[in-house]
Design a protein around this motif. Structure first.
Motif, PDB file in Angstrom:
ATOM      1  N   ILE A   1       5.621  12.477  -7.715  1.00  0.00           N
ATOM      2  CA  ILE A   1       5.468  11.707  -8.942  1.00  0.00           C
ATOM      3  C   ILE A   1       5.167  10.246  -8.628  1.00  0.00           C
ATOM      4  O   ILE A   1       4.294   9.633  -9.249  1.00  0.00           O
ATOM      5  N   GLY A   2       5.874   9.683  -7.665  1.00  0.00           N
ATOM      6  CA  GLY A   2       5.634   8.287  -7.288  1.00  0.00           C
ATOM      7  C   GLY A   2       4.245   8.067  -6.729  1.00  0.00           C
ATOM      8  O   GLY A   2       3.569   7.086  -7.072  1.00  0.00           O
ATOM      9  N   SER A   3       3.785   8.966  -5.885  1.00  0.00           N
ATOM     10  CA  SER A   3       2.446   8.832  -5.307  1.00  0.00           C
ATOM     11  C   SER A   3       1.362   8.950  -6.367  1.00  0.00           C
ATOM     12  O   SER A   3       0.410   8.164  -6.382  1.00  0.00           O
ATOM     13  N   LEU A   4       1.483   9.925  -7.240  1.00  0.00           N
ATOM     14  CA  LEU A   4       0.480  10.089  -8.286  1.00  0.00           C
ATOM     15  C   LEU A   4       0.517   8.942  -9.293  1.00  0.00           C
ATOM     16  O   LEU A   4      -0.511   8.577  -9.861  1.00  0.00           O
ATOM     17  N   MET A   5       1.687   8.356  -9.488  1.00  0.00           N
ATOM     18  CA  MET A   5       1.757   7.192 -10.367  1.00  0.00           C
ATOM     19  C   MET A   5       1.007   6.007  -9.754  1.00  0.00           C
ATOM     20  O   MET A   5       0.322   5.263 -10.468  1.00  0.00           O
ATOM     21  N   MET A   6       1.130   5.849  -8.442  1.00  0.00           N
ATOM     22  CA  MET A   6       0.381   4.776  -7.774  1.00  0.00           C
ATOM     23  C   MET A   6      -1.133   5.014  -7.872  1.00  0.00           C
ATOM     24  O   MET A   6      -1.899   4.070  -8.077  1.00  0.00           O
TER      25      MET A   6
ATOM     26  N   ASN B   1      -2.730   6.656 -10.268  1.00  0.00           N
ATOM     27  CA  ASN B   1      -3.142   6.376 -11.652  1.00  0.00           C
ATOM     28  C   ASN B   1      -3.114   4.882 -11.949  1.00  0.00           C
ATOM     29  O   ASN B   1      -3.961   4.384 -12.701  1.00  0.00           O
ATOM     30  N   LEU B   2      -2.173   4.163 -11.373  1.00  0.00           N
ATOM     31  CA  LEU B   2      -2.140   2.715 -11.536  1.00  0.00           C
ATOM     32  C   LEU B   2      -3.378   2.071 -10.912  1.00  0.00           C
ATOM     33  O   LEU B   2      -3.983   1.162 -11.498  1.00  0.00           O
TER      34      LEU B   2
ATOM     35  N   THR C   1      -7.450  12.757  -8.811  1.00  0.00           N
ATOM     36  CA  THR C   1      -6.001  12.841  -8.976  1.00  0.00           C
ATOM     37  C   THR C   1      -5.503  14.250  -8.663  1.00  0.00           C
ATOM     38  O   THR C   1      -4.470  14.422  -8.006  1.00  0.00           O
TER      39      THR C   1
ATOM     40  N   GLY D   1      -3.155  15.143  -5.599  1.00  0.00           N
ATOM     41  CA  GLY D   1      -1.905  15.863  -5.883  1.00  0.00           C
ATOM     42  C   GLY D   1      -1.698  17.016  -4.927  1.00  0.00           C
ATOM     43  O   GLY D   1      -0.592  17.219  -4.410  1.00  0.00           O
TER      44      GLY D   1
END
Length: 93
Positions: free
Chosen positions: A25-30, A32-33, A55, A59
């Protein structure tokens, strides 16, 4: 007291799920940011057309990288959960 024990076990189970899912979740949030910043900096590029497939691909790469560590966590959490369940049954049975 039994309800408090069950609520404590449920909160432990939720925390264990967060621990397992947090790296992905943290990696994918980065990612997307970064796409959000890119779309603001250069709107003519339209990163959304390449953002979604990239993405998904990233993932899968993140899952591939973190999967070996997840097995150890699952074994430890399963052992702890079985021990907690045994203690709950013995103490309330």
């Amino acid at each position: 007291e039994s309800f408090r024990d069950i609520a404590g076990l449920a909160s432990w189970m939720y925390a264990a799920g967060v621990i397992i899912a947090l790296p992905a979740i943290g990696s994918l949030m980065m990612v997307n940011l970064a796409f959000g910043i890119l779309s603001r900096a250069a709107p003519q590029i339209s990163p959304f057309s390449i953002g979604f497939p990239l993405t998904i691909g990233l993932g899968f790469v993140i899952i591939y990288i973190t999967l070996p560590a997840v097995g150890n966590h699952l074994v430890n959490f399963s052992d702890q959960m079985l021990e907690m369940t045994r203690m709950l049954v013995v103490n309330n049975g």
